[in-house]
Enzyme design. Structure first.
Site, PDB file in Angstrom:
ATOM      1  N   TYR A   1    -116.506  14.698 -46.418  1.00 37.60           N
ATOM      2  CA  TYR A   1    -117.651  15.298 -47.127  1.00 37.60           C
ATOM      3  C   TYR A   1    -117.668  14.874 -48.590  1.00 37.60           C
ATOM      4  CZ  TYR A   1    -120.107  18.796 -49.957  1.00 37.60           C
ATOM      5  OH  TYR A   1    -120.902  19.418 -50.905  1.00 37.60           O
TER       6      TYR A   1
ATOM      7  N   PHE B   1    -129.151  26.912 -47.719  1.00 37.81           N
ATOM      8  CA  PHE B   1    -128.717  28.056 -48.542  1.00 37.81           C
ATOM      9  C   PHE B   1    -129.193  27.945 -50.002  1.00 37.81           C
ATOM     10  CE2 PHE B   1    -124.759  29.138 -51.174  1.00 37.81           C
ATOM     11  CZ  PHE B   1    -125.221  30.408 -51.528  1.00 37.81           C
TER      12      PHE B   1
ATOM     13  N   TYR C   1    -107.011  30.014 -43.887  1.00 36.83           N
ATOM     14  CA  TYR C   1    -106.330  28.726 -43.695  1.00 36.83           C
ATOM     15  C   TYR C   1    -105.013  28.680 -44.475  1.00 36.83           C
ATOM     16  CZ  TYR C   1    -110.882  26.895 -42.019  1.00 36.83           C
ATOM     17  OH  TYR C   1    -112.053  26.668 -41.347  1.00 36.83           O
TER      18      TYR C   1
ATOM     19  N   THR D   1    -121.335  18.092 -56.145  1.00 42.75           N
ATOM     20  CA  THR D   1    -120.272  19.073 -55.997  1.00 42.75           C
ATOM     21  C   THR D   1    -119.049  18.728 -56.847  1.00 42.75           C
ATOM     22  OG1 THR D   1    -118.651  19.892 -54.394  1.00 42.75           O
ATOM     23  CG2 THR D   1    -119.579  17.757 -53.928  1.00 42.75           C
ATOM     24  N   ASP D   2    -118.248  19.756 -57.162  1.00 44.25           N
ATOM     25  CA  ASP D   2    -116.993  19.503 -57.880  1.00 44.25           C
ATOM     26  C   ASP D   2    -115.954  18.835 -56.980  1.00 44.25           C
ATOM     27  OD1 ASP D   2    -116.400  21.661 -56.214  1.00 44.25           O
ATOM     28  OD2 ASP D   2    -115.658  22.970 -57.799  1.00 44.25           O
ATOM     29  N   GLU D   3    -116.214  18.833 -55.654  1.00 49.82           N
ATOM     30  CA  GLU D   3    -115.211  18.274 -54.729  1.00 49.82           C
ATOM     31  C   GLU D   3    -115.017  16.771 -54.917  1.00 49.82           C
ATOM     32  OE1 GLU D   3    -115.036  19.606 -50.767  1.00 49.82           O
ATOM     33  OE2 GLU D   3    -115.627  21.639 -51.279  1.00 49.82           O
TER      34      GLU D   3
ATOM     35  N   LYS E   1    -120.332  12.591 -50.833  1.00 50.06           N
ATOM     36  CA  LYS E   1    -121.033  13.074 -52.030  1.00 50.06           C
ATOM     37  C   LYS E   1    -120.699  12.190 -53.238  1.00 50.06           C
ATOM     38  CE  LYS E   1    -123.340  16.302 -52.393  1.00 50.06           C
ATOM     39  NZ  LYS E   1    -124.798  16.552 -52.172  1.00 50.06           N
TER      40      LYS E   1
HETATM   41  P1  NAD Z   1    -126.796  23.789 -46.481  1.00 49.66           P
HETATM   42  O1  NAD Z   1    -125.925  23.125 -45.479  1.00 49.66           O
HETATM   43  O2  NAD Z   1    -126.945  25.273 -46.452  1.00 49.66           O
HETATM   44  O3  NAD Z   1    -128.268  23.188 -46.405  1.00 49.66           O
HETATM   45  C1  NAD Z   1    -128.537  21.822 -46.268  1.00 49.66           C
HETATM   46  C2  NAD Z   1    -130.010  21.659 -45.917  1.00 49.66           C
HETATM   47  O4  NAD Z   1    -130.290  20.255 -45.834  1.00 49.66           O
HETATM   48  C3  NAD Z   1    -130.382  22.269 -44.571  1.00 49.66           C
HETATM   49  O5  NAD Z   1    -131.587  22.999 -44.672  1.00 49.66           O
HETATM   50  C4  NAD Z   1    -130.567  21.059 -43.669  1.00 49.66           C
HETATM   51  O6  NAD Z   1    -131.494  21.272 -42.611  1.00 49.66           O
HETATM   52  C5  NAD Z   1    -131.056  20.012 -44.661  1.00 49.66           C
HETATM   53  N1  NAD Z   1    -130.792  18.628 -44.225  1.00 49.66           N
HETATM   54  C6  NAD Z   1    -129.625  18.133 -43.746  1.00 49.66           C
HETATM   55  N2  NAD Z   1    -129.775  16.822 -43.432  1.00 49.66           N
HETATM   56  C7  NAD Z   1    -131.055  16.493 -43.748  1.00 49.66           C
HETATM   57  C8  NAD Z   1    -131.813  15.298 -43.682  1.00 49.66           C
HETATM   58  N3  NAD Z   1    -131.275  14.164 -43.198  1.00 49.66           N
HETATM   59  N4  NAD Z   1    -133.101  15.300 -44.097  1.00 49.66           N
HETATM   60  C9  NAD Z   1    -133.669  16.450 -44.564  1.00 49.66           C
HETATM   61  N5  NAD Z   1    -133.002  17.622 -44.638  1.00 49.66           N
HETATM   62  C10 NAD Z   1    -131.712  17.648 -44.249  1.00 49.66           C
HETATM   63  O7  NAD Z   1    -126.268  23.289 -47.888  1.00 49.66           O
HETATM   64  P2  NAD Z   1    -126.136  24.082 -49.270  1.00 49.66           P
HETATM   65  O8  NAD Z   1    -124.876  24.832 -49.267  1.00 49.66           O
HETATM   66  O9  NAD Z   1    -127.420  24.744 -49.557  1.00 49.66           O
HETATM   67  O10 NAD Z   1    -125.930  22.827 -50.254  1.00 49.66           O
HETATM   68  C11 NAD Z   1    -127.053  22.185 -50.844  1.00 49.66           C
HETATM   69  C12 NAD Z   1    -126.564  21.036 -51.692  1.00 49.66           C
HETATM   70  O11 NAD Z   1    -125.669  21.522 -52.685  1.00 49.66           O
HETATM   71  C13 NAD Z   1    -125.783  19.964 -50.926  1.00 49.66           C
HETATM   72  O12 NAD Z   1    -126.136  18.720 -51.457  1.00 49.66           O
HETATM   73  C14 NAD Z   1    -124.331  20.287 -51.218  1.00 49.66           C
HETATM   74  O13 NAD Z   1    -123.542  19.121 -51.167  1.00 49.66           O
HETATM   75  C15 NAD Z   1    -124.431  20.805 -52.629  1.00 49.66           C
HETATM   76  N6  NAD Z   1    -123.396  21.768 -53.021  1.00 49.66           N
HETATM   77  C16 NAD Z   1    -123.197  22.909 -52.308  1.00 49.66           C
HETATM   78  C17 NAD Z   1    -122.251  23.829 -52.735  1.00 49.66           C
HETATM   79  C18 NAD Z   1    -121.997  25.112 -51.982  1.00 49.66           C
HETATM   80  O14 NAD Z   1    -121.063  25.839 -52.354  1.00 49.66           O
HETATM   81  N7  NAD Z   1    -122.776  25.463 -50.980  1.00 49.66           N
HETATM   82  C19 NAD Z   1    -121.501  23.577 -53.881  1.00 49.66           C
HETATM   83  C20 NAD Z   1    -121.703  22.362 -54.562  1.00 49.66           C
HETATM   84  C21 NAD Z   1    -122.674  21.491 -54.139  1.00 49.66           C
HETATM   85  O1  DAU Z   2    -116.702  23.206 -54.245  1.00 44.91           O
HETATM   86  C1  DAU Z   2    -118.017  23.073 -53.793  1.00 44.91           C
HETATM   87  C2  DAU Z   2    -118.036  23.002 -52.290  1.00 44.91           C
HETATM   88  O2  DAU Z   2    -117.791  24.314 -51.814  1.00 44.91           O
HETATM   89  C3  DAU Z   2    -119.350  22.473 -51.735  1.00 44.91           C
HETATM   90  O3  DAU Z   2    -119.526  21.155 -52.166  1.00 44.91           O
HETATM   91  C4  DAU Z   2    -119.373  22.544 -50.217  1.00 44.91           C
HETATM   92  O4  DAU Z   2    -120.650  22.171 -49.741  1.00 44.91           O
HETATM   93  C5  DAU Z   2    -119.074  23.961 -49.786  1.00 44.91           C
HETATM   94  O5  DAU Z   2    -118.980  24.015 -48.384  1.00 44.91           O
HETATM   95  C6  DAU Z   2    -117.774  24.464 -50.420  1.00 44.91           C
HETATM   96  O6  DAU Z   2    -116.613  23.805 -49.849  1.00 44.91           O
HETATM   97  P1  DAU Z   2    -115.254  24.581 -49.517  1.00 44.91           P
HETATM   98  O7  DAU Z   2    -114.550  23.819 -48.477  1.00 44.91           O
HETATM   99  O8  DAU Z   2    -114.524  24.929 -50.745  1.00 44.91           O
HETATM  100  O9  DAU Z   2    -115.902  25.949 -48.921  1.00 44.91           O
HETATM  101  P2  DAU Z   2    -115.493  26.842 -47.660  1.00 44.91           P
HETATM  102  O10 DAU Z   2    -116.292  28.104 -47.765  1.00 44.91           O
HETATM  103  O11 DAU Z   2    -115.532  26.090 -46.391  1.00 44.91           O
HETATM  104  O12 DAU Z   2    -113.965  27.201 -47.972  1.00 44.91           O
HETATM  105  C7  DAU Z   2    -113.610  27.924 -49.140  1.00 44.91           C
HETATM  106  C8  DAU Z   2    -112.107  28.103 -49.120  1.00 44.91           C
HETATM  107  O13 DAU Z   2    -111.770  29.013 -48.060  1.00 44.91           O
HETATM  108  C9  DAU Z   2    -111.331  26.833 -48.832  1.00 44.91           C
HETATM  109  O14 DAU Z   2    -110.100  26.874 -49.530  1.00 44.91           O
HETATM  110  C10 DAU Z   2    -111.056  26.901 -47.333  1.00 44.91           C
HETATM  111  C11 DAU Z   2    -110.909  28.397 -47.096  1.00 44.91           C
HETATM  112  N1  DAU Z   2    -111.336  28.891 -45.773  1.00 44.91           N
HETATM  113  C12 DAU Z   2    -112.564  28.543 -45.322  1.00 44.91           C
HETATM  114  C13 DAU Z   2    -113.018  28.981 -44.095  1.00 44.91           C
HETATM  115  C14 DAU Z   2    -114.381  28.583 -43.571  1.00 44.91           C
HETATM  116  C15 DAU Z   2    -110.490  29.730 -45.051  1.00 44.91           C
HETATM  117  O15 DAU Z   2    -109.367  30.071 -45.467  1.00 44.91           O
HETATM  118  N2  DAU Z   2    -110.939  30.185 -43.836  1.00 44.91           N
HETATM  119  C16 DAU Z   2    -112.173  29.836 -43.319  1.00 44.91           C
HETATM  120  O16 DAU Z   2    -112.501  30.261 -42.191  1.00 44.91           O
END
Ligand code: NAD
Ligand code: DAU
Length: 341
Positions: A152, A11, A209, A125-127, A156
């Site tokens: 997770y 993404f 949730y 991530t902030d997590e 991280k």
């Molecule tokens: P995503 O799950 O959409 O994408 C992850 C990508 O990494 C995928 O294309 C997958 O194929 C690839 N991948 C997984 N394992 C691999 C490996 N061993 N070698 C090579 N490629 C591999 O994730 P995202 O939401 O785009 O997140 C990207 C980064 O940002 C992550 O490090 C995540 O922890 C961090 N992050 C995400 C969010 C969020 O809200 N999505 C927020 C904070 C931080």
């Molecule tokens: O804070 C950054 C993080 O945000 C990233 O590091 C992670 O990669 C990313 O997945 C995301 O984590 P969250 O757990 O916060 O995201 P998610 O979209 O899974 O959930 C957002 C909120 O919504 C959380 O409080 C859980 C809730 N939720 C989620 C799902 C999937 C629901 O209530 N119902 C759902 O079906």
């Protein structure tokens, strides 16, 4: 710059590649991605075949491959997105999170050191900071102690510590950004916002949730890409920057109600949600103090939550083929058709 982007088919990684190649057409990007369930090359169709972009299917845990790519492509900058990213999956099966997020990051760091790259930027991530309470106005900052609570976030957090250790121990030129919840185009519909939009479009209820009062700090993915751009160009080596959005403590149930209002179903919102069993160890609230990156690099989010949410809903409405193929698993056939085994 000659960049290695890991996880560029995911993404945020794919949004970043599209952003970067548009803004810096003279730069070169090598995208290394294992194409797990979350990797989707369809996101990058518009740059496929460009002379300044190449894709390699591979695992960041394969040190030999990583080092040879760094050398062959004369990479000077690594932007490391690749990770297992979904909290719910980490609760079901933690081991792949340790493998990719911890071991994979260490292998990349070792390779970066050997290849003498000029910058290793780690996306985190902030997590890693744990949770804040609903009745406080506290925010996470660069000085907040680490306190991860899910497999997770624990993985991280470990990866962040290794990145910093490579800076202090070996002098590897690193930067780290810890950002909040991203949303926008190309997000896999397992995360709350795209799951809600696509469920509603399919006529299905949105699972909420617990009590639905959990709070996230929502960041539009394009604002996140601008922050990484600034860190790569102006960020100070060895430093960490927190990146967050413009939301003011909006609970999940209100996020879903906003989506329903945009989709013209605001009046009947109660028919569209289903309260389900809570996530174990569910972090109550996240909020980011992004004043350091604002002060030092001049970054601030451009998109209000409401504007970005509307743009995101519109994108999913217009790109029904994309998300239907993702939800059905069909998108994976694209790689085989395009590249063979
Ligand atoms: P995503 O799950 O959409 O994408 C992850 C990508 O990494 C995928 O294309 C997958 O194929 C690839 N991948 C997984 N394992 C691999 C490996 N061993 N070698 C090579 N490629 C591999 O994730 P995202 O939401 O785009 O997140 C990207 C980064 O940002 C992550 O490090 C995540 O922890 C961090 N992050 C995400 C969010 C969020 O809200 N999505 C927020 C904070 C931080
Ligand atoms: O804070 C950054 C993080 O945000 C990233 O590091 C992670 O990669 C990313 O997945 C995301 O984590 P969250 O757990 O916060 O995201 P998610 O979209 O899974 O959930 C957002 C909120 O919504 C959380 O409080 C859980 C809730 N939720 C989620 C799902 C999937 C629901 O209530 N119902 C759902 O079906």
């Amino acid at each position: 710059m000659r960049l290695l982007v890991t996880g560029g088919a995911g993404f945020i990684g794919s949004n970043f590649i599209l952003y970067w190649l548009k803004k810096y057409p003279k730069d070169f990007i090598l995208n290394l991605d294992k194409l797990t369930y979350a990797g989707n090359l369809e996101n990058l169709r518009s740059v496929e075949g460009s002379p300044n972009y190449e894709f390699v299917k591979g695992d960041i845990c394969d040190g030999k491959l990583v080092l040879s790519l760094l050398k062959e492509y004369k990479i000077d900058t690594i932007v490391h997105f690749a990770a297992e990213s979904h909290v719910d999956r980490s609760i079901l099966e933690p081991a792949p999170f340790v493998k990719t997020n911890v071991e994979g990051t260490v292998i990349l760091l070792e390779s970066a050191l050997k290849a003498k790259v000029k910058r290793f930027h780690h996306i985190s991530t902030d997590e890693v900071f744990g949770e804040l309470s609903l009745d406080s106005e506290d925010k996470f900052s660069e000085n907040t102690c680490y306190s991860p609570r899910s497999p997770y976030s624990a993985s991280k957090a470990a990866s962040d510590h290794f990145v910093r250790a490579f800076y202090t121990t070996y002098g590897l030129p690193i930067t780290i950004s810890n950002c909040s919840n991203n949303f926008g185009p190309y997000q896999f519909p397992e995360k709350l916002i795209p799951l809600a939009i696509t469920n509603i479009l399919e006529g299905k209820k949105v699972p909420i949730y617990g009590d639905g009062l959990y709070v996230r700090d929502w960041l539009y993915v394009k604002d996140h890409c601008r922050a990484i751009d600034l860190i790569l160009h102006k960020g100070k080596v060895g430093e960490t920057y927190l990146v967050g959005g413009l939301t003011e403590d909006i609970p999940n149930i209100e996020v879903v109600r906003k989506i329903l209002r945009i989709m013209g179903k605001g009046e009947e919102w109660e028919n569209w949600v289903e309260f389900v069993k809570d996530r174990p160890g569910h972090d109550r609230r996240y909020a980011i103090d992004w004043s350091k990156i604002n002060r030092e690099l001049g970054w601030k989010p451009k998109y209000s939550f409401d504007t970005a949410l509307k743009l995101t809903v519109d994108w999913y409405v217009k790109n029904e083929v994309w998300w239907r193929r993702v939800k059905s698993g069909e998108y994976r056939e694209y790689y085989e058709r395009q590249y063979g085994e």
